[in-house]
Design an enzyme around this catalytic site. Structure first.
Site, PDB file in Angstrom:
ATOM      1  N   HIS A   1      50.392  48.094  70.695  1.00 50.41           N
ATOM      2  CA  HIS A   1      49.152  48.730  71.176  1.00 50.41           C
ATOM      3  C   HIS A   1      49.180  50.241  70.904  1.00 50.41           C
ATOM      4  O   HIS A   1      49.152  51.047  71.826  1.00 50.41           O
ATOM      5  CB  HIS A   1      48.923  48.542  72.679  1.00 50.41           C
ATOM      6  CG  HIS A   1      49.121  47.163  73.193  1.00 50.41           C
ATOM      7  ND1 HIS A   1      48.473  46.071  72.684  1.00 50.41           N
ATOM      8  CD2 HIS A   1      49.898  46.684  74.210  1.00 50.41           C
ATOM      9  CE1 HIS A   1      48.841  44.991  73.369  1.00 50.41           C
ATOM     10  NE2 HIS A   1      49.703  45.328  74.276  1.00 50.41           N
TER      11      HIS A   1
ATOM     12  N   ASP B   1      50.355  38.247  72.473  1.00 50.10           N
ATOM     13  CA  ASP B   1      50.514  39.048  73.683  1.00 50.10           C
ATOM     14  C   ASP B   1      50.276  38.278  74.985  1.00 50.10           C
ATOM     15  O   ASP B   1      51.142  37.548  75.431  1.00 50.10           O
ATOM     16  CB  ASP B   1      49.586  40.279  73.551  1.00 50.10           C
ATOM     17  CG  ASP B   1      49.797  41.318  74.636  1.00 50.10           C
ATOM     18  OD1 ASP B   1      50.539  41.060  75.586  1.00 50.10           O
ATOM     19  OD2 ASP B   1      49.223  42.412  74.534  1.00 50.10           O
TER      20      ASP B   1
END
Ligand code: NGQ
Ligand code: ZN
Length: 460
Positions: free
Chosen positions: A275, A326
């Site tokens: 991220h 994720d």
């Protein structure tokens, strides 16, 4: 003649390290690696015959397996302004409920689902270490061993990333009660890592480690682990997912998180920045120059309202990236790649963003980039069909007219943009067929345990 300990898979079409080729013979060694990949040879007696185009299986570079248990359960509006941070409260509630058995059962079902979409290996960013009250399990590595067991059951390749987590926010703030299952000091964490080495070796898993985030580890702790921890294997970190995280980092250090990391830590090819969503131009250039992988998780980043990574710019600078599922609100390789591209299109009000130049295929570029980035982030030689690589591959549906009539990279464009997961027929991991005709041998057993765990969790 192939040597006796090897076998051959013949593909009418395959995406080799040198590009798409016809009549490809893949010689697979007893150790699960590719001994040779040769184009332009006819099938021989004794060859296994792939029923459709063969492409490499990819590495999924970011997973929190336990979060699969809550997929789809955070879609009801709360009383305030729903955000990443309110989602995290619900995630901590689920964390509090899960036993080691639950984690293993949920992870095994998840890993099987990953295979079904074309992933051949996964990097598990593993921070759910301790018992519900925060105490250590009798075996310190109990939870990590459950992850290894789940990967073994599903037959997916594994890069285990035990996560160092010590604080609630920048400046070494004490952890909150919801975080007690995650917490180590540096000594405790180094002993966890050392204890997991033999288990990983035996399981054929790659061992790396991670810092949860700059919120959860102080600079001193990071420096000590870098000095005294393993000097090889991947290093991952959540870096700049939310604007609030950027603001808090600025307040703490007067630098943005990616800037801080690039300035203060030896970021190189070992690193994967999960991220890197909030990256300004200088940070984008800095990550690209470092050789680190940007770990992008488009479906989760969309689900959590994170923002859009400047992927077009990053790719133009030669930046390396891969994808991960994720939180597993969705488990689909093609959906990650498609949404990565579509996010750029929606922001730019343009088409075909990540193809990398005129005349190039978007699906072809996304697939090759994510294959290379995934392999680097997992520290495994996968994502490419060439001699010396792990024999992990996907056979696409050769009976599907969309695939039959596609040529070369059009196959990837149609798979990623038009067909999705239903185009995956067979999946081999390290020389073993794990999925044949869409079915997995252990599916019923894995499903039973999964159902037991999910029903138990639903009652709590
Ligand atoms: C995590 N997950 O650790 O699971 C994080 C959220 C945090 C994602 N960012 C929690 N998807 O970053 O504190
Ligand atoms: Zn994460």
């Amino acid at each position: 003649m192939p040597s006796p300990a090897s076998r051959r898979l013949h593909a009418a079409r395959a995406l080799t390290g040198a590009g798409w080729a016809p009549d490809v013979a893949l010689e697979i060694g007893a150790d699960g690696t590719l001994l040779s990949v040769t184009a332009g040879v006819p099938a021989q007696a004794g060859d296994e015959i792939a029923s459709g185009p063969v492409v490499p299986a990819l590495g999924n570079l970011h997973s929190h397996a336990f979060q699969r248990a809550m997929a789809g359960l955070t879609e009801v509006a709360g009383s305030g302004d729903d955000s990443f941070w309110t989602w995290r409260e619900e995630m901590y509630r689920i964390v509090g409920l899960m036993t080691p058995e639950d984690v293993e059962a949920v992870a095994a079902r998840l890993y099987l689902d990953m295979l079904k979409t074309g992933y051949g290996a996964v990097a598990e960013f593993h921070y759910l270490h301790h018992a519900a009250d925060g105490s250590r399990h009798a075996a310190h590595g109990e939870m990590a061993n459950r992850i290894l067991a789940a990967a073994n059951k599903a037959g997916i390749g594994m890069t285990l990333l035990p996560v160092f987590y010590a604080h609630a926010n920048f400046g070494g703030q004490p952890p909150s009660p919801g975080q007690r299952r995650f917490i180590h000091d540096t000594d405790g964490f180094l002993s966890l890592l050392a204890g997991l080495e033999p288990a990983c070796r035996e399981a054929g898993a790659t061992l790396g480690y991670a810092f949860h985030s700059l919120r959860a580890a102080t600079p001193e702790e990071m420096r000590r682990l870098l000095a005294e921890g393993p000097q090889q294997g991947p290093l991952h970190i959540h870096i700049a997912e939310q604007q609030r995280e950027v603001d808090d980092c600025l307040a703490w250090s007067r630098r943005r998180p990616i800037r801080w990391l690039l300035d203060e830590m030896p970021v190189n090819e070992r690193w994967c920045l999960i991220h890197a969503t909030h990256a300004d131009d200088g940070e984008v250039a800095g990550i690209a120059a470092s050789g680190a992988v940007a770990g992008l998780c488009p479906t989760t980043e969309a689900s959590l309202g994170d923002g859009i990574f400047p992927a077009t710019r990053f790719q133009q600078l030669g930046g390396r990236y891969g994808v991960g599922s994720d939180s597993h609100v969705s488990v689909s390789l093609t959906e990650e790649l498609r949404l990565l591209e579509y996010g750029q299109r929606l922001r730019d009000e343009r088409r075909v963003r990540l193809a990398g130049g005129p005349g190039r295929s978007n699906g072809g570029a996304l697939f090759r980039d994510a294959a290379a980035g995934g392999a680097q982030a997992l520290g495994q030689k996968l994502g490419v069909l060439e001699a010396g690589a792990i024999a992990s591959l996907v056979v696409l549906d050769g009976n599907n007219p969309f695939i039959q009539t596609a040529k070369d990279d059009q196959i990837l464009d149609r798979w990623i943009f038009a067909l999705g997961d239903s185009a995956v027929r067979d999946v081999m991991v390290a020389g073993e067929w794990r999925l044949t005709n869409g079915r997995h041998k252990a599916e019923e057993e894995i499903d039973r345990a999964f159902s037991t765990a999910m029903n138990r969790l639903a009652r709590n």
